[in-house]
Motif scaffolding. Structure first.
Motif, PDB file in Angstrom:
ATOM      1  N   LYS A 100       0.826  -1.197   0.000  1.00 15.04           N
ATOM      2  CA  LYS A 100       0.000   0.000   0.000  1.00 15.04           C
ATOM      3  C   LYS A 100       0.863   1.250   0.000  1.00 15.04           C
ATOM      4  CE  LYS A 100      -3.531  -0.054   2.673  1.00 15.04           C
ATOM      5  NZ  LYS A 100      -4.403  -0.005   3.864  1.00 15.04           N
ATOM      6  N   THR A 102       1.057   5.138   0.790  1.00 15.94           N
ATOM      7  CA  THR A 102       0.417   6.186   1.578  1.00 15.94           C
ATOM      8  C   THR A 102       0.959   7.521   1.105  1.00 15.94           C
ATOM      9  OG1 THR A 102       0.172   4.753   3.506  1.00 15.94           O
ATOM     10  CG2 THR A 102       0.032   7.127   3.883  1.00 15.94           C
TER      11      THR A 102
ATOM     12  N   TYR B  35      -8.166   4.755  -6.340  1.00 11.27           N
ATOM     13  CA  TYR B  35      -7.883   5.731  -5.298  1.00 11.27           C
ATOM     14  C   TYR B  35      -8.982   6.790  -5.294  1.00 11.27           C
ATOM     15  CZ  TYR B  35      -2.980   4.156  -4.945  1.00 11.27           C
ATOM     16  OH  TYR B  35      -1.823   3.422  -4.741  1.00 11.27           O
ATOM     17  N   LYS B  44      -6.099   8.369  -1.647  1.00 15.09           N
ATOM     18  CA  LYS B  44      -6.280   7.331  -0.639  1.00 15.09           C
ATOM     19  C   LYS B  44      -6.721   6.056  -1.336  1.00 15.09           C
ATOM     20  CE  LYS B  44     -10.040   6.819   1.831  1.00 15.09           C
ATOM     21  NZ  LYS B  44     -11.141   7.035   2.790  1.00 15.09           N
ATOM     22  N   LEU B  46      -8.574   2.882  -2.220  1.00 16.51           N
ATOM     23  CA  LEU B  46      -9.868   2.291  -1.905  1.00 16.51           C
ATOM     24  C   LEU B  46      -9.820   0.770  -2.024  1.00 16.51           C
ATOM     25  CD1 LEU B  46     -12.328   4.709  -3.761  1.00 16.51           C
ATOM     26  CD2 LEU B  46     -11.893   4.567  -1.302  1.00 16.51           C
ATOM     27  N   SER B  58      -9.527  -2.634   2.533  1.00 22.77           N
ATOM     28  CA  SER B  58      -9.755  -2.238   3.919  1.00 22.77           C
ATOM     29  C   SER B  58     -10.291  -0.814   4.052  1.00 22.77           C
ATOM     30  CB  SER B  58      -8.459  -2.384   4.724  1.00 22.77           C
ATOM     31  OG  SER B  58      -7.425  -1.605   4.149  1.00 22.77           O
ATOM     32  N   GLN B  59     -10.063   0.054   3.071  1.00 28.53           N
ATOM     33  CA  GLN B  59     -10.533   1.431   3.164  1.00 28.53           C
ATOM     34  C   GLN B  59     -11.709   1.714   2.223  1.00 28.53           C
ATOM     35  OE1 GLN B  59      -7.301   4.387   4.484  1.00 28.53           O
ATOM     36  NE2 GLN B  59      -6.257   3.229   2.908  1.00 28.53           N
TER      37      GLN B  59
END
Lengths: 113, 114
Positions: A100, A102, B35, B44, B46, B58-59
């Protein structure tokens, strides 16, 4: 969990002047660091990345960044900016072994004549 | 080499309506990401697909958002029903493998919810 902080939301600079965009990260494990650029109405484009090895990383369009583990920073620099460098710049971190990215909140670089 | 394609580029809807976005990744890229980029924030994640399987969602607000990648190629992200706070740019990205160091981003779909 890892996080990325870009303290400067906007950086105005005159053409041909040097610029530094700051990025700090927090992570308790090894990280991979990235800088992406986003031109108006376009997607993100990778500028450069630090994976391992030399702490000074050179990218496209004359940009470079230096990984500083003790200061947990990965600041982006260019010795002489051009009008065409006007864009938003995002710092991102990926924790080693993870998948992931960030992202930070971005820094708007505005180059003026 | 063609880049990541997304459509539509812009969409305006009323709250509580439904909307869908489409993404076609770079040919041969196994991993696809969606995202959400809210104004003034960084993207972020998704959801992340590896071929047609979900690696990380998870998001993703699963009560209203859904995504699929049925044949392991293109993907659709849906919002039903939309809320005002869903106004954002939705970015699709792809990479050759799941732990690739480089993600290639599409131009995004700008969603405005009124």
């Amino acid at each position: 969990a890892q996080s990325v902080t870009q303290l400067d939301s906007q950086v105005p600079v005159f053409e041909e002047a040097p610029v530094e965009l700051r990025c700090n990260y927090s992570s308790s494990v090894s990280v991979y660091l990235f800088w992406y650029v986003q031109y108006p109405n376009q997607g993100l484009q990778l500028l450069l990345k630090y994976l391992s090895g030399s702490t000074l990383v050179k990218g496209i369009n004359g940009f470079e960044a230096e990984f500083n583990k003790s200061q947990t920073s990965f600041h982006l620099r260019k010795p002489s900016v051009h009008i065409s460098d006007t864009a938003e710049y995002f710092c991102a971190v990926r924790v080693g072994g993870g998948n992931k990215l960030t992202f930070g909140t971005g820094t708007q670089l505005k180059v003026e004549l | 080499e063609a880049g990541v394609a997304q459509s539509p580029r812009y969409k305006i809807i009323e709250k509580r309506q439904s909307v869908a976005f489409w993404c076609n990744p770079i040919s041969g890229h196994a991993t696809l990401y969606w995202y959400q980029q809210i104004l003034g924030q960084g993207p972020k994640l998704l959801i992340q697909f590896q071929n047609n399987g979900v690696v990380d969602d998870s998001q993703l607000p699963k009560d209203r958002f859904s995504a699929e990648r049925l044949k392991g190629v293109d993907s659709t992200l849906k919002i039903q029903p939309a809320k005002l706070e869903d106004s954002a740019v939705y970015l699709c990205a792809s990479s050759p493998v799941v732990f690739s160091d480089t993600q290639y981003f599409g131009p995004g779909t700008r969603l405005t919810v009124l």
